[in-house]
Design an enzyme around this catalytic site. Structure first.
Site, short mmCIF file in Angstrom:
data_model
loop_
_atom_site.label_atom_id
_atom_site.label_comp_id
_atom_site.label_asym_id
_atom_site.label_seq_id
_atom_site.Cartn_x
_atom_site.Cartn_y
_atom_site.Cartn_z
N GLY A 16 36.88 53.44 43.46
CA GLY A 16 36.33 54.61 42.78
C GLY A 16 36.81 55.91 43.39
O GLY A 16 37.20 56.85 42.67
N CYS A 43 38.27 46.16 47.39
CA CYS A 43 39.03 45.35 46.43
C CYS A 43 40.40 44.99 46.96
O CYS A 43 40.80 43.82 46.96
CB CYS A 43 39.14 46.11 45.12
N CYS A 48 38.81 41.55 45.92
CA CYS A 48 39.47 40.92 44.77
C CYS A 48 40.88 40.43 45.06
O CYS A 48 41.22 39.29 44.74
CB CYS A 48 39.58 41.90 43.60
N LYS A 51 41.39 37.73 47.87
CA LYS A 51 40.69 36.53 47.38
C LYS A 51 41.50 35.82 46.31
O LYS A 51 41.69 34.61 46.36
CB LYS A 51 39.33 36.95 46.81
N TYR A 99 48.84 52.83 47.69
CA TYR A 99 47.65 53.68 47.49
C TYR A 99 47.80 54.99 48.25
O TYR A 99 47.50 56.06 47.76
CB TYR A 99 46.39 52.94 47.96
N GLY A 178 24.66 31.96 46.57
CA GLY A 178 24.92 31.34 45.27
C GLY A 178 25.54 32.31 44.30
O GLY A 178 25.73 32.00 43.12
N TYR A 180 28.68 35.10 43.04
CA TYR A 180 30.08 34.75 42.76
C TYR A 180 30.96 34.72 44.01
O TYR A 180 31.86 33.90 44.11
CB TYR A 180 30.67 35.66 41.66
N GLU A 184 32.94 31.40 44.90
CA GLU A 184 34.41 31.48 44.90
C GLU A 184 34.99 30.99 46.22
O GLU A 184 35.96 30.23 46.25
CB GLU A 184 34.86 32.92 44.66
N ARG A 201 19.47 29.27 48.10
CA ARG A 201 18.01 29.23 48.10
C ARG A 201 17.43 29.01 46.70
O ARG A 201 16.35 28.45 46.55
CB ARG A 201 17.44 30.50 48.72
N ARG A 207 23.32 32.94 39.64
CA ARG A 207 22.21 33.61 38.96
C ARG A 207 22.75 34.79 38.15
O ARG A 207 23.66 35.49 38.59
CB ARG A 207 21.20 34.13 40.00
N GLY A 264 24.60 38.43 49.46
CA GLY A 264 24.44 39.65 48.67
C GLY A 264 25.12 40.82 49.34
O GLY A 264 25.59 40.70 50.48
N ASP A 305 30.20 50.93 43.82
CA ASP A 305 29.17 50.03 44.35
C ASP A 305 28.02 50.75 45.04
O ASP A 305 26.91 50.22 45.12
CB ASP A 305 29.79 49.05 45.36
N THR A 313 35.32 46.28 40.46
CA THR A 313 36.39 47.27 40.63
C THR A 313 36.68 48.09 39.37
O THR A 313 36.72 49.33 39.44
CB THR A 313 37.66 46.56 41.13
N HIS A 438 48.07 27.38 18.29
CA HIS A 438 48.00 25.95 18.56
C HIS A 438 49.26 25.46 19.25
O HIS A 438 50.36 25.90 18.90
CB HIS A 438 47.84 25.22 17.22
N GLU A 443 42.09 28.34 21.24
CA GLU A 443 41.91 28.20 19.79
C GLU A 443 40.51 27.70 19.45
O GLU A 443 40.01 27.92 18.35
CB GLU A 443 42.98 27.30 19.18
C1 LIG Z 1 34.98 39.15 48.60
C2 LIG Z 1 34.91 40.08 47.41
C3 LIG Z 1 35.53 39.73 46.24
C4 LIG Z 1 35.49 40.58 45.14
N1 LIG Z 1 36.11 40.19 44.00
C5 LIG Z 1 36.10 41.01 42.91
C6 LIG Z 1 36.78 40.64 41.73
O1 LIG Z 1 37.39 39.58 41.64
N2 LIG Z 1 36.77 41.50 40.69
C7 LIG Z 1 36.10 42.70 40.74
O2 LIG Z 1 36.11 43.46 39.78
N3 LIG Z 1 35.41 43.06 41.86
C8 LIG Z 1 35.40 42.24 42.94
N4 LIG Z 1 34.74 42.62 44.08
C9 LIG Z 1 33.97 43.88 44.07
C10 LIG Z 1 34.87 45.08 44.30
O3 LIG Z 1 35.62 44.92 45.48
C11 LIG Z 1 34.02 46.35 44.36
O4 LIG Z 1 33.22 46.42 43.20
C12 LIG Z 1 34.87 47.60 44.45
O5 LIG Z 1 35.73 47.56 45.55
C13 LIG Z 1 33.97 48.83 44.52
O6 LIG Z 1 34.74 49.99 44.70
P1 LIG Z 1 34.09 51.26 45.42
O7 LIG Z 1 35.08 52.35 45.26
O8 LIG Z 1 32.72 51.47 44.94
O9 LIG Z 1 33.96 50.87 46.94
P2 LIG Z 1 34.98 50.16 48.02
O10 LIG Z 1 36.16 49.65 47.31
O11 LIG Z 1 34.11 49.26 48.75
O12 LIG Z 1 35.43 51.40 48.86
C14 LIG Z 1 34.57 52.07 49.72
C15 LIG Z 1 35.38 52.61 50.88
O13 LIG Z 1 34.60 53.55 51.59
C16 LIG Z 1 34.86 53.41 52.98
N5 LIG Z 1 33.72 54.03 53.67
C17 LIG Z 1 32.43 53.62 53.68
N6 LIG Z 1 31.67 54.49 54.33
C18 LIG Z 1 32.49 55.48 54.75
C19 LIG Z 1 32.27 56.71 55.46
N7 LIG Z 1 31.06 57.09 55.85
N8 LIG Z 1 33.35 57.49 55.72
C20 LIG Z 1 34.60 57.11 55.31
N9 LIG Z 1 34.84 56.00 54.63
C21 LIG Z 1 33.80 55.19 54.34
C22 LIG Z 1 35.01 51.92 53.16
O14 LIG Z 1 35.72 51.61 54.34
C23 LIG Z 1 35.77 51.54 51.89
O15 LIG Z 1 37.17 51.59 52.10
C24 LIG Z 1 34.77 41.80 45.21
C25 LIG Z 1 34.14 42.16 46.40
C26 LIG Z 1 34.20 41.31 47.50
C27 LIG Z 1 33.50 41.71 48.77
#
Ligand SMILES: Cc1cc2nc3c(=O)[nH]c(=O)nc-3n(C[C@H](O)[C@H](O)[C@H](O)COP(=O)(O)OP(=O)(O)OC[C@H]3O[C@@H](n4cnc5c(N)ncnc54)[C@H](O)[C@@H]3O)c2cc1C
Length: 464
Positions: A16, A43, A48, A51, A99, A178, A180, A184, A201, A207, A264, A305, A313, A438, A443
Site C-alpha cells: 500500500g 508481500c 505472497c 510463499k 521496488y 487454521g 490460510y 498453505e 483450535r 474459517r 492470526g 493491513d 495485497t 473443452h 468448463e
Molecule cells: C505468509 C503470508 C502470505 C501471504 N500471502 C498472500 C497472498 O497469497 N495473496 C495476497 O493477496 N496477500 C497475501 N498476504 C497478505 C499480504 O502480504 C498483505 O495483505 C500485504 O502485504 C499488505 O500490504 P501493506 O502495505 O498493508 O503492508 P506490508 O506489505 O506489510 O508493508 C508494511 C511495511 O511497513 C514496514 N513498517 C512497519 N512499521 C514501520 C515503522 N514504524 N516504520 C517504518 N516501516 C515500518 C514493514 O517493515 C513493512 O515493510 C500474505 C501475508 C503473509 C504473512
C-alpha cells in the site's frame, strides 16, 4: 501557509505504501517513505511472493509421480532445501531492487529507518532522531504475526517470517492455526516431504470460507499426508534431545523439529505514536478510517493491513492508489471492497469470490446451489486419487450468481476471471449462455444445468 518538509510522509514501504508514494509523487507531491526492514513489505519479502515460489517447488513431487501414467520414466529425484531458499532469496532481492528503483524514479525520498508519529504533521526517524514534518502522513505499516506469548515454551516457535529462512528443512513440522497462512504452509511443507501436522483450535480449518470448501480441502490435505487435528491447541512446548515436544490441551503429544505458529495477524500499530497523536484505533489496534482511508485526525490516513479491512495485497495497493488520487490527484476515489476474489495456495488450490453459502443463508433469500465434484482429466491416467469441487450459489429470484467456490488445480487463476463476471452482475443464465472451452476443468462452471439443491426464501424471524 505553513511549509512542511514534505507534502506526504509514508510510513511503511509495503504494497500500500509504495503504491501511494509513487502515485502521489506522480501527481506532483514531495514525498518521503520510511521503511524499517526491506522495501517491498510483507508481500514481496516474506509473504505472497516467496510463499508462491515455495508452493511451486512443493508441486514437483506430484509432477514426477504423475508422469508414469503418461509413459514417462522419471529417474531418481531429490529435493535440496538450501538451493530453493537461495534461489528464492535471489529473486526477492531482485524484486526489492525494482521496488526501490521505481520509488527513486518517481522522485520519492527513501528513508531506511523506523518512523513514529509525533504529531498530526510530524514524524520522527528512530535511526537518527530526526524530526520531519509533512502536510499529510500515511500509515501503511501492515500487520505482524501474532504469537501466544503466554504459551509455555513460546520461545521455541517460529512464525511465517522465519519459515522462509530456516537453515534446514524440518523433517517433522507442527503448525498451529487454521487460517490460510497456516494451511498453505502445512500443504507446501508436506509437498516438500516434511512430515506435517496441523493443529487448529476450531471445528474446521479455513474459517470464513465456504463450508464445503473447508471440508474438501481438509479431506484432500489428509489424503496427501497432512495430519490435521481440529478442536485442540498447544498447552506446552519443551525442547528435548529428540526435538520439540508439543503437548496438546487434550493430552496428546507431538514431536517436531520446527513448530510454526500462524494463529492470526495483528495491525502493526504498537509503539507507533498514533494514540498520542489522537488517532482512533479499534480493539484489535487497527487504524479506524473512513471510506477515503482518512483517520480520526484529518492529516493522517491509513491503508492496507494496518486498517484490517481486507488483508490482501491487491486491496492494499488499490487503497494506496485511491488515497493518492483523492488527496494529491484532485480525483476522489472510493475503493469498492465488495466481491474481492481470493485464493488459497494449498495443493489443491482454492479460488473463491462472493458469498459463502452460510452468508447467503443469513440473508434469508431463496437460493440454488450448483455443485460439481469430479476427478480432473489428468488424474485419470496419473491414477491420482483427487477430486475437484466447483460450487455456484445463485439467487433464487434474480438468477444472479452470488458466490463461486472452486477447489482444484488452477482455482486461483479461474476465480480471477469469474470475479469479473460477478462484478458485472452476471446471472446463471449468462454463465449458461457462455460456450464451454473443452476439454478443461473450468468448463464445468458453464455446464452445470440443473441445481443440486434449491432453497426457498426464509421469512425473517419474528421480533420478540
Ligand atoms: C505468509 C503470508 C502470505 C501471504 N500471502 C498472500 C497472498 O497469497 N495473496 C495476497 O493477496 N496477500 C497475501 N498476504 C497478505 C499480504 O502480504 C498483505 O495483505 C500485504 O502485504 C499488505 O500490504 P501493506 O502495505 O498493508 O503492508 P506490508 O506489505 O506489510 O508493508 C508494511 C511495511 O511497513 C514496514 N513498517 C512497519 N512499521 C514501520 C515503522 N514504524 N516504520 C517504518 N516501516 C515500518 C514493514 O517493515 C513493512 O515493510 C500474505 C501475508 C503473509 C504473512
Amino acid at each position: 501557509m505553513m511549509s512542511h518538509d514534505y507534502d506526504l510522509f509514508v510510513i511503511g514501504a509495503g504494497s500500500g505504501g509504495v503504491r501511494a508514494a509513487r502515485i502521489a509523487a506522480q501527481h506532483g507531491a514531495r514525498v518521503a517513505i520510511a521503511e524499517e526492514y526491506r522495501i517491498g513489505g510483507t508481500c514481496v519479502i516474506r509473504g505472497c511472493v516467496p510463499k508462491k515460489l515455495m508452493v511451486y517447488a512443493s508441486r514437483f513431487a506430484d509432477e514426477f509421480a504423475d508422469a508414469a501414467g503418461f509413459g514417462w520414466t522419471v529417474g531418481e529425484t531429490r529435493f535440496d532445501w538450501a538451493t530453493l531458499i537461495a534461489n528464492k532469496d535471489r529473486e526477492i532481492a531482485r524484486l526489492e531492487g525494482i521496488y526501490r528503483s521505481n520509488l527513486a524514479k518517481a522522485g520519492v525520498t527513501i528513508l531506511e529507518s523506523r518512523a513514529v508519529v509525533v504529531g498530526p504533521h510530524a514524524v520522527e526517524l528512530v535511526a537518527t532522531g530526526e524530526r520531519i514534518t509533512a502536510g499529510t502522513i500515511l500509515v501503511a505499516t501492515g500487520g505482524r504475526a501474532e504469537v501466544d506469548e503466554r504459551l509455555d515454551g513460546v520461545e521455541h516457535v517460529v512464525t511465517s517470517n522465519e519459515m522462509f529462512h530456516l537453515e534446514h528443512q524440518p523433517r517433522r513440522l507442527v503448525v498451529a492455526g487454521g487460517g490460510y497462512i497456516a494451511v498453505e504452509f502445512a500443504s507446501l511443507m508436506a509437498g516438500l516431504g516434511t512430515e506435517t501436522t496441523l493443529v487448529y483450535r476450531g471445528e474446521e480449518i479455513l474459517r470464513g470460507f465456504d463450508r464445503e470448501v473447508r471440508r474438501h480441502v481438509h479431506a484432500e490435505l489428509e489424503r496427501r499426508g497432512v495430519r490435521i487435528i481440529c478442536g485442540d491447541i498447544f498447552s506446552r512446548i519443551e525442547k528435548t534431545a529428540d526435538g520439540l515436544d508439543v503437548t496438546l490441551r487434550s493430552g496428546g503429544r507431538l514431536v517436531a523439529d520446527t513448530v510454526m505458529m500462524a494463529i492470526g495477524r495483528r495491525p502493526n500499530t504498537a509503539g507507533l505514536g498514533l494514540e498520542a497523536a489522537g488517532v482512533a484505533l479499534d480493539a484489535k489496534g487497527a487504524v479506524v478510517v473512513d471510506a477515503q482511508s482518512r483517520s480520526s485526525v484529518p492529516s493522517i490516513y491509513a491503508v492496507g493491513d494496518v486498517t484490517d479491512r481486507f488483508n490482501l495485497t491487491p486491496v492494499a495497493i488499490r487503497e494506496g492508489h485511491a488515497f493518492a488520487d483523492t488527496v494529491f490527484g484532485g480525483r476522489p476515489v472510493t475503493v469498492d471492497h465488495r466481491l474481492v476474489p481470493t485464493a488459497v495456495f494449498t495443493t489443491p488450490e482454492v479460488g473463491t469470490v462472493g458469498l459463502t453459502e452460510d452468508a447467503v443463508i443469513e440473508t434469508g433469500r431463496a437460493y440454488d446451489v450448483y455443485r460439481a465434484t469430479f476427478r480432473p482429466m489428468r488424474a485419470t491416467l496419473s491414477g491420482r486419487e483427487e477430486r475437484m469441487l466447483m460450487k455456484l450459489l445463485v439467487d433464487g429470484e434474480t438468477d444472479r450468481v452470488l458466490g463461486c467456490h472452486i477447489v482444484g488445480p488452477d482455482a486461483g487463476e479461474m476465480v480471477q476471471l469469474i470475479g469479473i463476471a460477478l462484478k458485472m452482475g452476471a446471472t446463471k443464465a449468462d454463465f449458461d449462455a457462455t460456450m464451454a472451452v473443452h476439454p478443461t476443468a473450468a468448463e464445468e462452471l458453464v455446464t452445470m444445468r440443473v441445481p443440486s439443491e434449491r432453497h426457498p426464501a426464509r421469512l425473517p424471524a419474528a421480533a420478540g
